[in-house]
Design an enzyme around this catalytic site. Sequence first.
Site, PDB file in Angstrom:
ATOM      1  N   GLU A 220      40.870  32.863  46.343  1.00  0.00           N
ATOM      2  CA  GLU A 220      40.782  32.137  47.601  1.00  0.00           C
ATOM      3  C   GLU A 220      41.636  30.875  47.567  1.00  0.00           C
ATOM      4  OE1 GLU A 220      36.630  32.498  49.546  1.00  0.00           O
ATOM      5  OE2 GLU A 220      36.230  32.438  47.392  1.00  0.00           O
ATOM      6  N   ARG A 222      45.318  29.041  45.274  1.00  0.00           N
ATOM      7  CA  ARG A 222      46.723  29.326  45.003  1.00  0.00           C
ATOM      8  C   ARG A 222      46.978  29.607  43.532  1.00  0.00           C
ATOM      9  NH1 ARG A 222      49.440  24.541  46.015  1.00  0.00           N
ATOM     10  NH2 ARG A 222      50.165  24.223  43.890  1.00  0.00           N
TER      11      ARG A 222
END
Length: 343
Positions: A220, A222
């Site tokens: 969810e 990077r």
Amino acid sequence: MASFSLALGTATQNRDGKIIEAFFPTPALNPSEELVKAVAAVVGYKEGNQAIEVTPAQCASLATAFESAGDEKSAQFAAKAALSSQPLVLVILATDSAPASVAEGFLKLQLISHRLVKPHGVVLDGIFGLLHNIAWTNQGPIDLPELAERQMQARLNGEVLTIDCVDKFPKMVDYVVPAGIRIADTSRVRLGAHVGEGTTVMHEGFINFNAGTAGVSMVEGRISAGVMVGEGSDIGGGASIMGTLSGGGKVVVSIGENSLLGANAGLGFPLGDRCTIESGLYVTAGSKVRMLDASGQEVEVVKARDLAGKSDLLFRRNSVTGQIECLTNKSAVELNSELHSNN
């Protein structure tokens, strides 16, 4: 005549005849010497790393070579390519060295996304300088100097030319869709990402090229270039992992198995197995960390990089002093099995 990789694919050329991208549906890693010799005889390959433009007639012969070597998928593609009007390219990599052509670069990115090699498992040195920005559109890749003309012509034809992005790297799923994955927003996973089976990438999740997950994971946040996340680990919403392109330098930042990077947290050093970084806490390699014993007493103060790869650690920020503290992690991360049923 040993070889590192061999692949036949279609290519897109600009108006000057230069290849700007290439699609390889059935790349081979470490192909047999017999196959390489048979292919070399068809296209006149001698040695070294080469990207060779081939004709439909040569593709018919290549189909026979692939079939004789037992590579049925490549044989089927070559047979279909023989009937195509698209530009065709054959890439033979004798060694795993820095890519010297756009076609070589695209093959290496697809080797990673096909899960044939893992991030850092193939040499990509210089690929940023090798590739150039392209308009990725609903009518295929378009070289930027030709974009305005193509937009005008599309309108005159009563069509709309939609531009998904302008970038060096396209979406992974336009080239490879690995088995057993779920991606909520496909534009956020670049070609060259390694998405392990069982991984879910939510709408705000992102995976760069030469990075990814080893297996079942929830993404969810990077995952930056160069970062690898282990089986069973969770990258929380808004979380960030410092990669080699975002300040991490040459240090390979990674996350081990069954670890948690909390929502809006950040990581700048290699994290071990069964570790947790609490929500909102960004720990860089140089962050000072208070090591606590089982009773909560300070043992010593170290830099986070000194804890690289160590397992069963919980990182938190003291809500009174603001100092980063580390103690034994007593709770294991367990991902929701229903969310990771991507069959």
